[in-house]
Every structure is written in C-alpha cells, then in structure tokens.
Design an enzyme around this catalytic site. Structure first.
Site, PDB file in Angstrom:
ATOM      1  N   CYS A  23       0.824  -1.274   0.093  1.00  0.00           N
ATOM      2  CA  CYS A  23      -0.016  -0.176   0.028  1.00  0.00           C
ATOM      3  C   CYS A  23       0.767   1.317  -0.001  1.00  0.00           C
ATOM      4  CB  CYS A  23      -0.945  -0.185   1.037  1.00  0.00           C
ATOM      5  SG  CYS A  23      -2.195  -1.281   0.809  1.00  0.00           S
ATOM      6  N   HIS A  68     -11.951   9.541  -9.704  1.00  0.00           N
ATOM      7  CA  HIS A  68     -11.017   9.511 -10.898  1.00  0.00           C
ATOM      8  C   HIS A  68      -9.643  10.624 -10.370  1.00  0.00           C
ATOM      9  CE1 HIS A  68     -13.703   7.189 -13.173  1.00  0.00           C
ATOM     10  NE2 HIS A  68     -12.664   6.691 -13.695  1.00  0.00           N
ATOM     11  N   GLU A 130     -13.417  -0.272   0.753  1.00  0.00           N
ATOM     12  CA  GLU A 130     -12.136  -0.019  -0.326  1.00  0.00           C
ATOM     13  C   GLU A 130     -12.287  -1.151  -1.062  1.00  0.00           C
ATOM     14  OE1 GLU A 130      -8.212   1.918   1.513  1.00  0.00           O
ATOM     15  OE2 GLU A 130      -7.960  -0.371   1.450  1.00  0.00           O
TER      16      GLU A 130
END
Length: 138
Positions: A23, A68, A130
């Site tokens: 991550c 985005h 998530e």
C-alpha cells in the site's frame, strides 16, 4: 430517529506513506460510500431527506474532488505536483495518510457538515468500502 442511507461509488487512487507493504505504492480502488442520514421525525412529505438531495450535494462533491483523482497525504505534494504536471491528473491532498479510515473521517467531520449545514437532519455514520470485503465505519 429515522435513518436513510445513500450509496455513492467512485474510483480513486492513493498511497499510504511509510506503509510497510504494497500500500506504500500508488494503487486504486473502486470505493463505495454509504452515507447514513437521520432525523428525529420526517418532514411534511413524510421523508427524512429526498435521496436526490443527497445525490445533488454529496455525490457532486465526491465527483468534483475524489472521483478519478489521486488522494494523497499533504507530505506527498512534490510527487503529486509532478504527476499533475505530467498527466493533468486531479489531486486531492489530505492532512493525514489517505487510509479508508482517514478518508471516511474527513468526509464525516469536515466535508459533509458544510454540505448539509442548513438542513433538519444529520449524518449519523459513513461506511467506506475500499474493496467489496473491506470497509470502515465512522
């Protein structure tokens, strides 16, 4: 108390500074946000809130700021500016690492109170997925 919930989906990238695993690298998610809004009683039409109003306010903010985009810690500004200069990518900076926990807390405590300030209801909780199997709730 009566509660209504609206789902909003968005795509965004992020990375977790100092994470000891994968991550730490730029990666993306198909986030799902569930906004729970409550009131002590319904309005004269029998509603807590028109679901369209949640869309008009919350989804509009999400689309303009998160969808985005690349969500980064403010300490990642040098990298973010390089990415923005090279690609035109939309960048959103946070004061903390952009973990699901911090993103949800930021929305609930800082963003949504400003969006829904003059209304007769309140945001009781947010769930931010998530992945389909992993979410946080604040």
């Amino acid at each position: 108390m009566i509660k209504c919930t609206r789902r909003i989906e968005f795509d965004a990238g992020h990375r977790i500074i100092e994470h000891q695993n994968k991550c730490q690298f730029l990666h993306g998610h198909r986030y799902v946000l569930e906004i729970a809004i409550a009131a002590n009683k319904t309005d004269k039409l029998g509603m807590v809130i028109d679901f369209g109003l949640i869309k008009d306010l919350a989804k509009k903010w999400i689309d303009e700021n998160f969808d985005h985009s690349l969500i980064l810690h403010q300490d990642d500004k040098e990298m973010g500016q390089q990415i923005e200069n090279c690609t035109g990518q939309k960048i959103y900076y946070m004061q903390n690492n952009p973990t699901a926990e911090n993103i949800a807390t930021h929305l609930k405590n800082e963003i949504f109170p400003k969006l829904f300030v003059s209304q007769n209801f309140f945001v009781t909780s947010l769930k931010l997925y998530e992945t389909p199997n992993c979410f946080v709730e604040v």
